[in-house]
Design an enzyme around this catalytic site. Structure first.
Site, PDB file in Angstrom:
ATOM      1  N   THR A  32       0.848  -1.205   0.000  1.00  0.00           N
ATOM      2  CA  THR A  32       0.000   0.000   0.000  1.00  0.00           C
ATOM      3  C   THR A  32       0.879   1.249   0.000  1.00  0.00           C
ATOM      4  O   THR A  32       1.923   1.278   0.658  1.00  0.00           O
ATOM      5  CB  THR A  32      -0.874  -0.014   1.270  1.00  0.00           C
ATOM      6  OG1 THR A  32      -1.691  -1.183   1.232  1.00  0.00           O
ATOM      7  CG2 THR A  32      -1.775   1.219   1.339  1.00  0.00           C
ATOM      8  N   SER A  34       2.196   5.093  -2.241  1.00  0.00           N
ATOM      9  CA  SER A  34       2.486   5.637  -3.573  1.00  0.00           C
ATOM     10  C   SER A  34       3.496   4.783  -4.341  1.00  0.00           C
ATOM     11  O   SER A  34       3.371   4.623  -5.567  1.00  0.00           O
ATOM     12  CB  SER A  34       2.991   7.079  -3.442  1.00  0.00           C
ATOM     13  OG  SER A  34       4.133   7.134  -2.608  1.00  0.00           O
ATOM     14  N   LYS A  98       7.004   0.910   8.865  1.00  0.00           N
ATOM     15  CA  LYS A  98       5.936   0.982   7.877  1.00  0.00           C
ATOM     16  C   LYS A  98       4.669   1.464   8.564  1.00  0.00           C
ATOM     17  O   LYS A  98       4.584   1.503   9.780  1.00  0.00           O
ATOM     18  CB  LYS A  98       5.697  -0.399   7.248  1.00  0.00           C
ATOM     19  CG  LYS A  98       6.812  -0.817   6.307  1.00  0.00           C
ATOM     20  CD  LYS A  98       6.520  -2.108   5.574  1.00  0.00           C
ATOM     21  CE  LYS A  98       5.176  -2.192   4.938  1.00  0.00           C
ATOM     22  NZ  LYS A  98       4.848  -1.058   4.030  1.00  0.00           N
ATOM     23  N   GLY A 100       2.870   4.378   7.424  1.00  0.00           N
ATOM     24  CA  GLY A 100       2.537   5.781   7.171  1.00  0.00           C
ATOM     25  C   GLY A 100       1.140   5.922   6.570  1.00  0.00           C
ATOM     26  O   GLY A 100       0.426   6.882   6.836  1.00  0.00           O
ATOM     27  N   GLY A 101       0.748   4.928   5.782  1.00  0.00           N
ATOM     28  CA  GLY A 101      -0.591   4.937   5.178  1.00  0.00           C
ATOM     29  C   GLY A 101      -1.626   4.248   6.052  1.00  0.00           C
ATOM     30  O   GLY A 101      -2.795   4.141   5.666  1.00  0.00           O
ATOM     31  N   GLU A 107      -0.433  -5.286   6.123  1.00  0.00           N
ATOM     32  CA  GLU A 107       0.874  -5.411   5.456  1.00  0.00           C
ATOM     33  C   GLU A 107       1.725  -6.476   6.151  1.00  0.00           C
ATOM     34  O   GLU A 107       2.386  -7.292   5.492  1.00  0.00           O
ATOM     35  CB  GLU A 107       1.597  -4.063   5.474  1.00  0.00           C
ATOM     36  CG  GLU A 107       0.924  -3.034   4.586  1.00  0.00           C
ATOM     37  CD  GLU A 107       1.490  -1.630   4.694  1.00  0.00           C
ATOM     38  OE1 GLU A 107       1.205  -0.836   3.798  1.00  0.00           O
ATOM     39  OE2 GLU A 107       2.206  -1.330   5.656  1.00  0.00           O
ATOM     40  N   LYS A 125      14.406   7.010   1.886  1.00  0.00           N
ATOM     41  CA  LYS A 125      13.888   6.187   2.989  1.00  0.00           C
ATOM     42  C   LYS A 125      15.011   5.493   3.771  1.00  0.00           C
ATOM     43  O   LYS A 125      14.775   4.886   4.810  1.00  0.00           O
ATOM     44  CB  LYS A 125      12.917   5.119   2.441  1.00  0.00           C
ATOM     45  CG  LYS A 125      11.766   5.674   1.616  1.00  0.00           C
ATOM     46  CD  LYS A 125      10.815   6.489   2.454  1.00  0.00           C
ATOM     47  CE  LYS A 125       9.638   7.063   1.697  1.00  0.00           C
ATOM     48  NZ  LYS A 125       8.661   6.116   1.253  1.00  0.00           N
TER      49      LYS A 125
HETATM   50  C1  5RP Z   1       1.537   2.164   4.154  1.00  0.00           C
HETATM   51  C2  5RP Z   1       2.990   1.930   4.146  1.00  0.00           C
HETATM   52  C3  5RP Z   1       3.760   2.435   2.973  1.00  0.00           C
HETATM   53  O1  5RP Z   1       4.490   1.386   2.429  1.00  0.00           O
HETATM   54  C4  5RP Z   1       4.697   3.505   3.422  1.00  0.00           C
HETATM   55  O2  5RP Z   1       3.950   4.508   4.101  1.00  0.00           O
HETATM   56  C5  5RP Z   1       5.456   4.132   2.262  1.00  0.00           C
HETATM   57  O3  5RP Z   1       4.567   4.834   1.467  1.00  0.00           O
HETATM   58  P1  5RP Z   1       5.035   5.568   0.124  1.00  0.00           P
HETATM   59  O4  5RP Z   1       5.426   4.507  -0.836  1.00  0.00           O
HETATM   60  O5  5RP Z   1       3.802   6.335  -0.302  1.00  0.00           O
HETATM   61  O6  5RP Z   1       6.173   6.471   0.490  1.00  0.00           O
HETATM   62  O7  5RP Z   1       3.573   1.352   5.031  1.00  0.00           O
HETATM   63  O8  5RP Z   1       0.940   1.729   5.353  1.00  0.00           O
END
Ligand code: 5RP
Length: 223
Positions: A32, A34, A98, A100-101, A107, A125
């Protein structure tokens, strides 16, 4: 090179790692965010070469199905060949933050169900020590205060992600101010807190391979 171009390069390199293994019964785990979205869009061109995908969030399921990719539940599959997902932070041991979303629980379930976990990211990252990114912790709503007090007790500053509800109907605490020197230990400690569903430290099962894209090219770490 902009960050989106790097995310797409990492997604393409991960796809290149797994397409050779695709067969009629192959199931792919999909993350999940971007970076994972770039992977989904690239995966679509190969949809006739594998059986189905397992999604780590409702949003990912929707995007996969929008491309005509069959999506199965984790309970319906006996083997997931690979799980491809992004991360918020990656340390040299391929341990991650992990969530952030907010999809960290699903996951972690899909990662644990998969033969290998391929983490895709742009080089921003990469960190020496996890913790500058606030650590997401999914909590049962009625335990939010209890878990927050425990996390404050270990030096964190938990902030409720107000207004956000996970796909599992729970709340998220984003824990600021942690310097995570021993990720596996912290992951286990939080797992043991009553009312905590899951936390965003991925150390007990770190990424098997990190695909990191920078202006210098794509680096495969752990390969
Ligand atoms: C979502 C996650 C994503 O993998 C993480 O936030 C990275 O997101 P992005 O690819 O948008 O930078 O753990 O729960």
């Amino acid at each position: 090179m902009d960050q989106d171009t790097l995310k797409r390069s990492a997604a393409q390199a991960a796809l290149d790692l797994i397409t050779g293994e695709f067969g009629r019964e192959t199931v792919v785990g999909v993350g999940t965010g971007s970076t994972a979205n770039y992977f989904i869009d690239l995966l679509a061109a190969h949809k006739h070469q594998f059986d189905a995908a397992v999604a780590s969030s409702d949003a990912t399921q929707k995007r996969l199905e929008g491309h005509g990719i069959r999506v199965l539940s984790t309970n319906a599959v006996s083997e997931i060949a690979a799980y491809v997902d992004g991360a918020d932070e990656i340390n040299p041991a391929r341990e991650l933050i992990k969530g952030g979303g907010g999809a960290l629980t699903r996951e972690k379930i899909v990662a644990a169900s998969s033969n290998r976990f391929i983490c895709i990211a742009d080089a921003s990252k990469r960190v020496p020590v996890l913790g500058a990114f606030p650590l997401p912790v999914e909590v049962i709503p009625m335990a939010r205060g209890l878990v927050a007090r425990k996390l404050a007790g270990i030096g964190g500053e938990p902030i409720w992600r107000d207004g956000f509800v996970t796909d599992n109907g729970n709340h998220i605490l984003d824990v600021h101010g942690l310097r995570i020197e021993e990720p596996a230990k912290l992951e286990a400690y939080i797992n043991n807190l009553v009312g905590a569903v899951c936390n965003g430290v991925f150390a007990a099962q770190a990424a098997d391979i990190v695909v990191l894209a920078s202006a210098d090219g794509v680096e495969l770490i752990g390969q």
